[in-house]
Structures are given as C-alpha cells and as structure tokens.
Design an enzyme around this catalytic site. Structure first.
Site, PDB file in Angstrom:
ATOM      1  N   GLU A 170       7.319  13.197   6.711  1.00  0.00           N
ATOM      2  CA  GLU A 170       5.926  13.627   6.539  1.00  0.00           C
ATOM      3  C   GLU A 170       5.217  13.522   7.881  1.00  0.00           C
ATOM      4  O   GLU A 170       5.363  12.521   8.587  1.00  0.00           O
ATOM      5  CB  GLU A 170       5.277  12.716   5.499  1.00  0.00           C
ATOM      6  N   ASP A 172       1.487  13.608   9.147  1.00  0.00           N
ATOM      7  CA  ASP A 172       0.070  13.662   8.811  1.00  0.00           C
ATOM      8  C   ASP A 172      -0.708  14.170  10.015  1.00  0.00           C
ATOM      9  O   ASP A 172      -1.009  13.419  10.941  1.00  0.00           O
ATOM     10  CB  ASP A 172      -0.437  12.282   8.390  1.00  0.00           C
ATOM     11  N   GLU A 175      -5.705  12.780   8.515  1.00  0.00           N
ATOM     12  CA  GLU A 175      -6.266  12.049   7.381  1.00  0.00           C
ATOM     13  C   GLU A 175      -7.635  11.625   7.884  1.00  0.00           C
ATOM     14  O   GLU A 175      -7.736  10.853   8.843  1.00  0.00           O
ATOM     15  CB  GLU A 175      -5.402  10.863   7.006  1.00  0.00           C
ATOM     16  N   HIS A 186       5.593  10.243  10.067  1.00  0.00           N
ATOM     17  CA  HIS A 186       6.391   9.370   9.199  1.00  0.00           C
ATOM     18  C   HIS A 186       7.819   9.917   9.152  1.00  0.00           C
ATOM     19  O   HIS A 186       8.174  10.663   8.230  1.00  0.00           O
ATOM     20  CB  HIS A 186       5.838   9.350   7.776  1.00  0.00           C
TER      21      HIS A 186
END
Length: 340
Positions: A170, A172, A175, A186
């Site tokens: 993942e 990101d 956020e 991640h």
C-alpha cells in the site's frame, strides 16, 4: 496507514451468492490523464466504482444506480469526485465512509505503474475536514480484475498492508485533513507487511507552520499535491513530495528508506509493487479507536486529544467532505506543466 474501517469481513459472506450485473452499474464518470514528457497528457475514459460493501445503498454490487452512489456520499462533476462522510438516510444522519476505486472503460481497475521516474498529481480540497477526519488518496496492489471475472466492476478485491481483504503493499499518497497530512509507503514481502509504514508528516518533522489554514500550504484553499517516485536501475530510491498553490511550487520532503529489505521489502519492495501496477483508491473516514491522533494530534499535529472523536465530528461537522480532482500520472515533469 492505520486501520481503515471495513464492512467486508461482516457482509462479504452475504454477498457471495449475489449475481453481478456489470452492465447495470451506473459508474460515475471521472476523467483522468496519463502523461508523457514527449506527448503531453491524454485524457482517459475512467470512472469510479464503490467498494463492494455499501451499507446504506439499495443496489447489489454490480447493479448500483446513481442514487445508490449518492446515498453512499459519492458524486462526480467534471474531473472532480466528492466524498461525503455523513449522509441523510431516512431522516437519520449515517456514516457512509465511502471507499472508491478508479476503473477503466472495460470495467477493470486502472493499473498505475509508477516506478520508473514517474509522478502522480491531484488537486485536493480539505477545507471542510476537521481534526479526526481523513481524506485518503492511496494506491493498493490489488488485481486488475478484482480477483475474479467482473470483480472490479463490483468493487471487489480490496487489500492493504493492514491485511484487510488480504495482505498487499500500500502506498499512502495522502492521509490528510485541514490540520495535518502524512505520506506513507507500506511495502510487503508476501504476507509480511510494514503495517506502520515509513511516514513523512511535516508537522512531526519539525515544520508546524508548513501545513494548515493560512500556512505555507494553505489548506483553507484548493492545492495540488505532487508525488514523485525516483528510481535508478529499476530500483526505487526516493519518494518526493511537492505542493503547488497560487502558481508556486512548494518543496516539502522526501522518504529515502523504509524498514527492512529482508523483512518487508523496504524501498526496493515498494518499488516492485509500484512497477507491477497499483490501483488508486479514495476514501473518507474517521477513527473511533484513536480519534486519528496518529495523524493530527500530539507530536503529529495541532489537534488536541479527543478533539477528533467521531461523535464530535458528526455533531459539529456533519457536512464534512473531501474533493479530489484533476488526477494525472506519468513521467516526472509532465503532469503539472501549465497547471494551476
């Protein structure tokens, strides 16, 4: 990324036997652009699809109408998509917390390959997202078909580094809310994922006046977020963050290492995922367990403990929503030429 609420584990068994009528789904159109340094940006015939579980919508996945999307807080206009956290259902304000994915004209997820000196840009409006709210714009190493024929067209196949659905890498990109922001890779090696990730948060890095209302990046107004993936010899070496607002490019920071290469794959592993193609996901959510303090409170942002509780947000900010628009990806330097 920390835990993102999911209804899949509860509701998916009930959906397993439902027919998927892809031709009946009213996918909201969201044109995007794929760019090259030599050819400029070419508009893509893309749309968005709701995650397979839409608790307040009436239609089954694969056959949802425009009204179902609206009932889940999702609407598009031109190249912009708006996600509302709360929706009025039968006179009651409910938390819709929609999550959507970008799909192509064939009903499969758009696979963004961003390893080889590529960038991804998006215009964002966080002006109504208070402490505790999270407008997330991120990449997941999902399968193009959602794991089955027609699965992507029904919003199936979600995965992330928290191992929701199943374990996968993942990235990101964003956020964020009005007060704080984080960028977090991640990586995963098999089912061993870096759940905490290697985040970059300007406030946490000692820049309290960089991001927020009236600050260097003024979150009271729309701005462009530019994320660049620097690679050498096919190996990811750095992820760089820049902003553009009022015609000015603002450098922020970069991530050049991420955990253990042997354990979770580290930066090279994150690069492998980016090179294989990742699916763009967008969501809006809040956090009953931690009130999003890991993002915007304590050393991570100016919000106070408990300020971001879902009950406070629902009572004081029922109209909270995020707008993502003008999504472009391609060669570094190609997505923001002439923009803003």
């Amino acid at each position: 990324m920390h835990f993102k609420p999911s209804f899949i584990s509860l509701v998916a068994p009930l959906l397993a036997g439902l027919p998927i009528a892809l031709s009946a789904e009213a996918y909201p159109s969201l044109p995007t652009w794929k760019c090259t340094a030599s050819g400029g940006c070419v508009e893509q015939n893309t749309s968005v699809v709701l995650d397979q579980v839409a608790p307040f919508a009436q239609g089954a996945p694969g056959s949802r109408t425009a009204d179902d999307y609206a009932a889940m807080g999702v609407s598009t206009s031109g190249n912009a998509v708006t996600l509302y956290h709360y929706v009025n259902s039968g006179g009651t304000l409910n938390a819709a917390s929609p999550r959507i994915y970008l799909i192509d004209e064939n009903g499969e997820y758009v696979m963004m390959t961003l390893l080889d000196n590529q960038e991804l840009s998006v215009d964002v409006d966080y002006s109504t997202l208070p402490c505790g709210e999270n407008g997330a714009f991120y990449l997941s190493q999902m399968e193009a078909d959602g794991g089955s024929s027609g699965g992507a067209g029904a919003g199936m196949g979600y995965c992330d580094a928290q191992c929701q659905g199943y374990c996968c890498a993942e990235m990101d990109i964003l956020e964020a809310n009005l007060m704080a922001t984080a960028m977090t890779p991640h990586p995963c090696k098999g089912d061993n994922c870096d759940k905490g990730g290697c985040g970059f948060n300007p406030y946490a890095s000692g820049q309290p006046n960089f991001y927020g209302v009236g600050k260097t990046v003024d979150t009271g107004k729309t701005f462009t977020v530019l994320t660049q993936f620097i690679a050498s010899g096919g190996v990811l070496s750095q992820i760089t963050r820049k902003y553009i607002q009022n015609g000015q490019e603002i450098n922020s920071g970069a991530i050049s290492s991420c955990g253990s290469v042997k354990g979770t794959g580290g930066m090279p592993g994150m690069g492998e995922s980016l090179g294989s193609g990742m699916v763009l996901a967008m969501s809006i959510w809040n956090d009953a367990a931690q009130n999003m303090g890991w993002l915007d409170a304590g050393g991570n942002g100016p919000c106070t403990d408990g300020e971001g509780s879902p009950s406070n947000i629902k009572a004081q900010h029922p109209d909270t929503h995020v707008v993502f628009s003008n999504i472009r990806w391609g060669d570094i330097g190609s997505t923001t030429s002439g923009e803003n």
